[in-house]
Design a protein around this motif. Structure first.
Motif, short mmCIF file in Angstrom:
data_model
loop_
_atom_site.label_atom_id
_atom_site.label_comp_id
_atom_site.label_asym_id
_atom_site.label_seq_id
_atom_site.Cartn_x
_atom_site.Cartn_y
_atom_site.Cartn_z
N SER A 138 8.59 -8.42 -4.89
CA SER A 138 7.99 -9.36 -3.86
C SER A 138 6.49 -10.12 -3.16
CB SER A 138 9.38 -9.23 -2.33
OG SER A 138 8.64 -9.48 -0.85
N HIS A 139 6.64 -11.65 -2.90
CA HIS A 139 5.32 -11.82 -2.58
C HIS A 139 5.12 -11.02 -0.97
CE1 HIS A 139 3.93 -13.68 -5.68
NE2 HIS A 139 5.31 -13.81 -6.21
N VAL A 140 6.07 -10.64 -0.16
CA VAL A 140 6.15 -10.08 0.84
C VAL A 140 5.91 -8.84 1.85
CG1 VAL A 140 7.65 -10.28 3.94
CG2 VAL A 140 7.43 -12.22 2.14
N LEU A 141 4.44 -8.67 2.35
CA LEU A 141 3.71 -7.26 2.71
C LEU A 141 5.18 -6.16 2.45
CD1 LEU A 141 1.81 -5.14 3.07
CD2 LEU A 141 2.34 -6.13 5.72
N LEU A 142 6.91 -6.54 3.32
CA LEU A 142 7.29 -5.50 3.38
C LEU A 142 9.15 -6.92 3.29
CD1 LEU A 142 8.16 -2.43 3.53
CD2 LEU A 142 8.17 -2.90 6.31
N ALA A 143 9.65 -7.20 2.79
CA ALA A 143 10.45 -7.76 2.60
C ALA A 143 11.77 -6.83 2.41
CB ALA A 143 10.26 -8.36 1.34
N THR A 144 12.63 -7.34 2.95
CA THR A 144 13.71 -6.74 4.07
C THR A 144 14.92 -7.27 3.77
OG1 THR A 144 13.99 -7.47 5.59
CG2 THR A 144 12.62 -5.53 5.45
N VAL A 145 15.32 -8.56 3.54
CA VAL A 145 16.29 -9.29 2.76
C VAL A 145 15.90 -9.65 1.48
CG1 VAL A 145 16.36 -9.69 4.40
CG2 VAL A 145 15.31 -11.21 3.77
N ASN A 146 17.58 -10.39 0.17
CA ASN A 146 17.45 -10.89 -0.37
C ASN A 146 16.37 -11.77 -0.74
OD1 ASN A 146 19.46 -9.36 -0.45
ND2 ASN A 146 20.76 -9.43 -1.68
N ALA A 147 16.13 -12.49 -0.25
CA ALA A 147 16.26 -13.77 -0.33
C ALA A 147 14.45 -13.87 -0.33
CB ALA A 147 16.79 -14.78 0.74
N GLU A 148 13.80 -13.11 -0.08
CA GLU A 148 12.14 -12.71 -0.03
C GLU A 148 11.24 -11.40 -1.36
OE1 GLU A 148 11.97 -9.72 3.60
OE2 GLU A 148 10.79 -12.07 4.76
N TYR A 149 12.92 -11.65 -2.68
CA TYR A 149 12.16 -11.04 -3.19
C TYR A 149 12.36 -12.23 -4.74
CZ TYR A 149 12.31 -6.83 -1.68
OH TYR A 149 12.15 -5.34 -0.69
N THR A 150 11.02 -12.23 -5.40
CA THR A 150 11.04 -13.45 -6.21
C THR A 150 11.76 -12.28 -8.03
OG1 THR A 150 9.35 -14.08 -5.03
CG2 THR A 150 9.32 -14.30 -7.95
N TYR A 151 10.99 -11.15 -8.08
CA TYR A 151 11.33 -10.73 -9.62
C TYR A 151 12.41 -9.43 -9.68
CZ TYR A 151 7.14 -13.05 -10.08
OH TYR A 151 6.29 -14.33 -10.42
N TRP A 152 13.60 -9.47 -10.00
CA TRP A 152 14.20 -8.29 -10.11
C TRP A 152 14.42 -8.17 -11.69
CZ3 TRP A 152 17.55 -7.90 -6.01
CH2 TRP A 152 17.38 -8.50 -4.88
N GLY A 153 14.41 -6.84 -11.70
CA GLY A 153 14.88 -6.14 -13.24
C GLY A 153 16.70 -5.69 -12.99
N GLN A 154 16.79 -5.64 -14.30
CA GLN A 154 17.83 -5.03 -14.38
C GLN A 154 18.98 -3.59 -14.16
OE1 GLN A 154 16.34 -3.31 -15.92
NE2 GLN A 154 17.28 -1.12 -16.65
N SER A 178 0.67 -1.47 -0.32
CA SER A 178 0.08 0.02 0.17
C SER A 178 1.05 1.10 -0.26
CB SER A 178 -0.90 0.57 1.52
OG SER A 178 -0.09 0.08 2.27
N GLY A 179 2.09 0.99 0.45
CA GLY A 179 2.79 2.62 0.77
C GLY A 179 3.03 2.95 1.90
N ARG A 180 2.10 2.60 3.18
CA ARG A 180 1.70 2.81 4.09
C ARG A 180 3.66 2.77 5.25
NH1 ARG A 180 -4.20 2.65 3.32
NH2 ARG A 180 -3.55 0.52 4.20
N SER A 181 4.12 1.70 4.58
CA SER A 181 5.35 1.14 5.37
C SER A 181 6.16 0.59 4.57
CB SER A 181 4.80 -0.20 6.38
OG SER A 181 3.73 -0.50 6.82
N SER A 182 7.61 1.34 5.23
CA SER A 182 8.82 1.65 4.47
C SER A 182 10.30 1.26 5.12
CB SER A 182 8.89 2.61 3.98
OG SER A 182 8.92 3.16 5.12
N TYR A 183 11.22 0.73 4.85
CA TYR A 183 12.38 0.20 5.69
C TYR A 183 13.40 0.94 4.87
CZ TYR A 183 16.35 -2.22 6.27
OH TYR A 183 17.30 -2.83 6.85
N TYR A 184 14.11 1.97 5.67
CA TYR A 184 15.52 2.15 5.08
C TYR A 184 16.73 1.65 5.70
CZ TYR A 184 12.46 5.28 3.30
OH TYR A 184 11.08 6.14 2.45
N THR A 185 17.46 1.11 4.77
CA THR A 185 18.72 0.88 5.35
C THR A 185 19.74 2.46 6.12
OG1 THR A 185 20.99 -0.97 5.59
CG2 THR A 185 20.35 1.31 3.95
#
Length: 122
Positions: free
Chosen positions: A98-114, A53-60
């Motif tokens: 990612s199919h995860v609501l708010l994914a913060t690790v590489n392994a949670e991501y399914t699709y990648w752009g160039q 939804s954009g309501r939650s975010s994470y930053y390193t």
């Protein structure tokens, strides 16, 4: 879903860039989204992530207060506004979904752009 990142370039330290990630073949509102970067000789790291939804975010920690992730689901696009850029921000930047609501690790991501190259000169 296919992702296309753009907006990278060469900028002086202290400058700004806005990266865009456009999606096709799917609806971005169904995915948590993230921006990653990989510098030469280093592992790919998450920079920022945003919920469906954009309501939650994470930053390193290294980009907090300087980078802002946002999304426009109507345009099927995610953005990364990068301000006060530093030479250590130099890397190839990738967007991912990612199919995860708010994914913060590489392994949670399914699709990648160039990647798109960001170079910050001192």
């Amino acid at each position: 879903v296919q992702l296309q990142a753009s907006g990278g370039g060469l900028v002086q330290a202290g400058g700004s860039l806005r990266l865009s990630c456009a999606a096709s073949g799917g609806t971005l509102s169904s995915y948590g989204m993230g921006w990653f970067r990989q510098a030469p000789g280093k592992e790919r790291e998450v920079v920022a992530a945003i919920s469906w939804s954009g309501r939650s975010s994470y930053y390193t920690d290294s980009v907090k207060g300087r980078f802002t992730i946002s999304r426009d689901n109507a345009k099927n696009t995610v953005y990364l506004q990068m301000n006060s850029l530093k030479p250590e921000d130099t890397a190839v930047y990738y967007c991912a979904a990612s199919h995860v609501l708010l994914a913060t690790v590489n392994a949670e991501y399914t699709y990648w752009g160039q990647g798109t190259q960001v170079t910050v000169s001192s």
